[in-house]
Design an enzyme around this catalytic site. Sequence first.
Site, PDB file in Angstrom:
ATOM      1  N   HIS A 117       0.864  -1.179   0.000  1.00 31.28           N
ATOM      2  CA  HIS A 117       0.000   0.000   0.000  1.00 31.28           C
ATOM      3  C   HIS A 117       0.905   1.234   0.000  1.00 31.28           C
ATOM      4  CE1 HIS A 117      -3.610  -2.313   0.703  1.00 31.28           C
ATOM      5  NE2 HIS A 117      -3.073  -2.878   1.767  1.00 31.28           N
ATOM      6  N   VAL A 118       1.079   1.845  -1.164  1.00 26.20           N
ATOM      7  CA  VAL A 118       1.959   3.014  -1.269  1.00 26.20           C
ATOM      8  C   VAL A 118       1.530   3.825  -2.483  1.00 26.20           C
ATOM      9  CG1 VAL A 118       3.695   1.805  -2.678  1.00 26.20           C
ATOM     10  CG2 VAL A 118       4.381   3.783  -1.286  1.00 26.20           C
TER      11      VAL A 118
END
Length: 406
Positions: free
Chosen positions: A168-169
């Site tokens: 998650h980025v």
Amino acid sequence: MKKKQQHPGGGADPWPHGAPLGGAPPGLGSWKRRVSLLPFLRFSLRDYGFCMATLLVFCLGSLFYQLSGGPPRFLLDLRQYLGNSTYLDDHGPPPSKVLPFPSQVVYNRVGKCGSRTVVLLLRILSEKHGFNLVTSDIHNKTRLTKNEQMELIKNISTAEQPYLFTRHVHFLNFSRFGGDQPVYINIIRDPVNRFLSNYFFRRFGDWRGEQNHMIRTPSMRQEERYLDINECILENYPECSNPRLFYIIPYFCGQHPRCREPGEWALERAKLNVNENFLLVGILEELEDVLLLLERFLPHYFKGVLSIYKDPEHRKLGNMTVTVKKTVPSPEAVQILYQRMRYEYEFYHYVKEQFHLLKRKFGLKSRVSRPPLRPQFFIPTPLETEEPIDDEEQDDEKWLEDIYKR
């Protein structure tokens, strides 16, 4: 009486039974005459000198080859004259591993958009196809400083290829830091449904365990946990208003500070990155078609993914990640959410249109031919909403505490 044999030059032959194997002794001019080493082999000083000169040329040529890092021109010409096949071609080191294209894939998964399902599939596929699935122990930090970006890009770029990195980025520009830009993939969903899934998941977790939500938000007070969703929206609580509702676009816009500000600049930059850096951005509501296209575009990674996804055992695991106690907001609250998330919806409809265009090129029928005038909200069925475990940001717990302190 037997006559003595005469030497061709006159006089008696000093070796009446033939010259010794070692030749004539020094002083007798033996190096000027051809002598017999073996009955079938003869050599002279001229022959010996030719052999030594040939060996010297070979050694000098070999030395020049090594110092120059390659063959000299005359050796290349000689190879062309003799033909393209050489001993090195047939007996050299084994060829290097042929990598699939692309060999660098990044799935910067958007939270609450089915990423848990896809990660479960990737774990199975990486074992089956032998690619390097690279995950991260950091699940709650999507915004990075410049140094953090450089460090993460370095770690990703040095992974063994072919690799698929997932975390998650927000979007990372590898070329900005001198790295090779990988191919990106991602999946998004209806923005209001994503928000509702996140809202209730944080409070009540999913079917994996009764205490899941307690582990997730241990400091949340009871009045906070059971806050009515309509009150949160209509009373404009920070959790139900911007900038917290501006969630999907930053995953595609990038790490620039303006990417976290709801507006046209972030929206247009996100669209540009989708067109230039993402091989596929799918829609969760049509997950089976997403998996089918991934299998066609990236067969080295996703071959057979659809059959695995449809397997009853996998479905059983997926159903455990469905958010529980989800309720529908009132029409008034939904309309307010729609207005607050208008940029998110513009981006969602743009991606959906591109996705349907791609499906048509491959002969897949879309569920809807035109985007609706306003979003059609629904409570997804269990098989459509397998949720990720860990997709929120680092300060979420502290942030929720601050919301309700009065």
